[in-house]
Motif scaffolding. Structure first.
Motif, PDB file in Angstrom:
ATOM      1  N   ILE A  33      27.094  35.268  53.173  1.00  0.00           N
ATOM      2  CA  ILE A  33      28.410  35.499  52.588  1.00  0.00           C
ATOM      3  C   ILE A  33      28.212  35.899  51.135  1.00  0.00           C
ATOM      4  N   GLU A  34      29.023  36.840  50.693  1.00  0.00           N
ATOM      5  CA  GLU A  34      29.007  37.250  49.285  1.00  0.00           C
ATOM      6  C   GLU A  34      30.236  36.679  48.610  1.00  0.00           C
ATOM      7  N   PHE A  35      30.048  36.110  47.433  1.00  0.00           N
ATOM      8  CA  PHE A  35      31.211  35.635  46.680  1.00  0.00           C
ATOM      9  C   PHE A  35      30.926  35.677  45.191  1.00  0.00           C
ATOM     10  N   ASP A  36      32.016  35.663  44.429  1.00  0.00           N
ATOM     11  CA  ASP A  36      31.972  35.821  42.980  1.00  0.00           C
ATOM     12  C   ASP A  36      32.383  34.510  42.324  1.00  0.00           C
ATOM     13  N   ILE A  37      31.758  34.191  41.204  1.00  0.00           N
ATOM     14  CA  ILE A  37      32.025  32.923  40.534  1.00  0.00           C
ATOM     15  C   ILE A  37      32.364  33.176  39.082  1.00  0.00           C
ATOM     16  N   ARG A  38      33.429  32.510  38.622  1.00  0.00           N
ATOM     17  CA  ARG A  38      33.867  32.640  37.237  1.00  0.00           C
ATOM     18  C   ARG A  38      34.095  31.265  36.627  1.00  0.00           C
ATOM     19  N   LEU A  39      34.137  31.249  35.303  1.00  0.00           N
ATOM     20  CA  LEU A  39      34.351  29.998  34.575  1.00  0.00           C
ATOM     21  C   LEU A  39      35.817  29.825  34.212  1.00  0.00           C
ATOM     22  N   GLY A  51      39.079  38.642  37.248  1.00  0.00           N
ATOM     23  CA  GLY A  51      39.299  37.819  36.071  1.00  0.00           C
ATOM     24  C   GLY A  51      40.758  37.682  35.727  1.00  0.00           C
ATOM     25  N   ASN A  52      41.586  38.536  36.342  1.00  0.00           N
ATOM     26  CA  ASN A  52      43.031  38.489  36.161  1.00  0.00           C
ATOM     27  C   ASN A  52      43.662  37.975  37.452  1.00  0.00           C
ATOM     28  N   LEU A  53      44.762  37.247  37.340  1.00  0.00           N
ATOM     29  CA  LEU A  53      45.297  36.521  38.485  1.00  0.00           C
ATOM     30  C   LEU A  53      46.306  37.278  39.335  1.00  0.00           C
ATOM     31  N   LEU A  63      42.311  34.371  34.331  1.00  0.00           N
ATOM     32  CA  LEU A  63      41.797  33.153  34.968  1.00  0.00           C
ATOM     33  C   LEU A  63      41.184  32.213  33.929  1.00  0.00           C
ATOM     34  N   SER A  64      40.489  32.766  32.962  1.00  0.00           N
ATOM     35  CA  SER A  64      39.774  31.946  31.973  1.00  0.00           C
ATOM     36  C   SER A  64      40.703  31.178  31.040  1.00  0.00           C
ATOM     37  N   ASP A  65      42.010  31.451  31.103  1.00  0.00           N
ATOM     38  CA  ASP A  65      42.977  30.720  30.284  1.00  0.00           C
ATOM     39  C   ASP A  65      43.539  29.507  31.006  1.00  0.00           C
TER      40      ASP A  65
END
Length: 238
Positions: A33-39, A51-53, A63-65
């Motif tokens: 499975i491929e997936f992306d991870i952000r803080l 990065g935008n919701l 997202l980071s806010d």
């Protein structure tokens, strides 16, 4: 062996980058499975491509806010009539580590490589070495090699990157590469194989594409339609 990687899970039919989409991909026989991870704002590791919701949820802004708790109160399944929340990297590990390979696309590294360090800790905690690799462009590949050298790296050349993917693979000692559709040829695939690297493709979603790119030498094809990939495999590999 020719492999299939479910891009963001069964993303053409289910809310992308969610636990149900990943579980469905596993049930359909995906190899990866491929997936992306952000803080998040408070340092949480959340699974999200954007990065935008706006596109992916009923939230607004970046997202980071948001804190992790705030993000988990949002719905990422509304477009498909689902009620499902963002998941964390640890939830994916807890559910699927050791059952399927994780192709983790990292678009950021965090302060002093924080995001990468945390994913390496999860890999240790869930005894997932051998079924995890990190993918990224030069901005993060160097951090991967520096703070998590035991995790295999895969080079991705984005359209804006000036460094060629072969140079990336060599400079950052990558185990493999992941090509965009129109940014490779058979000679480049052969060169990667000659140097001991595996080759992924983003992406193909039908039998014609699967056949074409496997015949060119691709080792793994990312697909949004793991249901169609399962049908293709059933009728071509028996």
């Amino acid at each position: 062996m020719r492999k299939f990687c479910a891009h963001r899970g069964l993303s053409a039919l289910m809310p992308e980058n969610t636990l149900p989409a990943f579980a469905a991909a596993l049930a359909l026989g995906a190899d990866e499975i491929e997936f992306d991870i952000r803080l998040t704002k408070d340092g949480g590791l959340v699974v999200s491509h954007d990065g935008n919701l706006e596109r992916i949820s009923d939230g607004t802004g970046n997202l980071s806010d948001y804190t992790l708790k705030e993000l988990q109160e949002l719905n990422v399944g509304g477009e498909r009539g689902w009620q499902v929340s963002f998941c964390t990297a640890e939830e994916v590990f807890a559910l699927l580590a050791g059952k399927i390979t994780f192709n983790m696309h990292l678009k950021e590294h965090g302060e002093d490589g924080y995001l990468i360090r945390e994913l390496a800790r999860l890999t240790d905690r869930y005894n997932a070495h051998g079924s995890v690799y990190f993918a990224g462009s030069p901005a993060v590949l160097g951090w991967m090699e520096r703070v998590a050298p035991r995790i295999p790296r895969v080079a991705i050349q984005l359209r804006r990157d000036e460094m060629h993917i072969l140079d990336m693979a060599r400079e950052f000692h990558c185990a493999g590469v992941q090509f965009w559709l129109d940014m490779f040829d058979r000679t480049l695939i052969d060169t990667m194989h000659d140097e001991g690297r595996f080759c992924n493709l983003f992406y193909a979603d039908d039998a014609e594409g699967y056949r074409k790119y496997f015949d060119m030498g691709m080792d793994t094809i990312l697909t949004n339609r793991m249901d169609l990939a399962a049908h293709y495999r059933k009728h071509t590999e028996r």
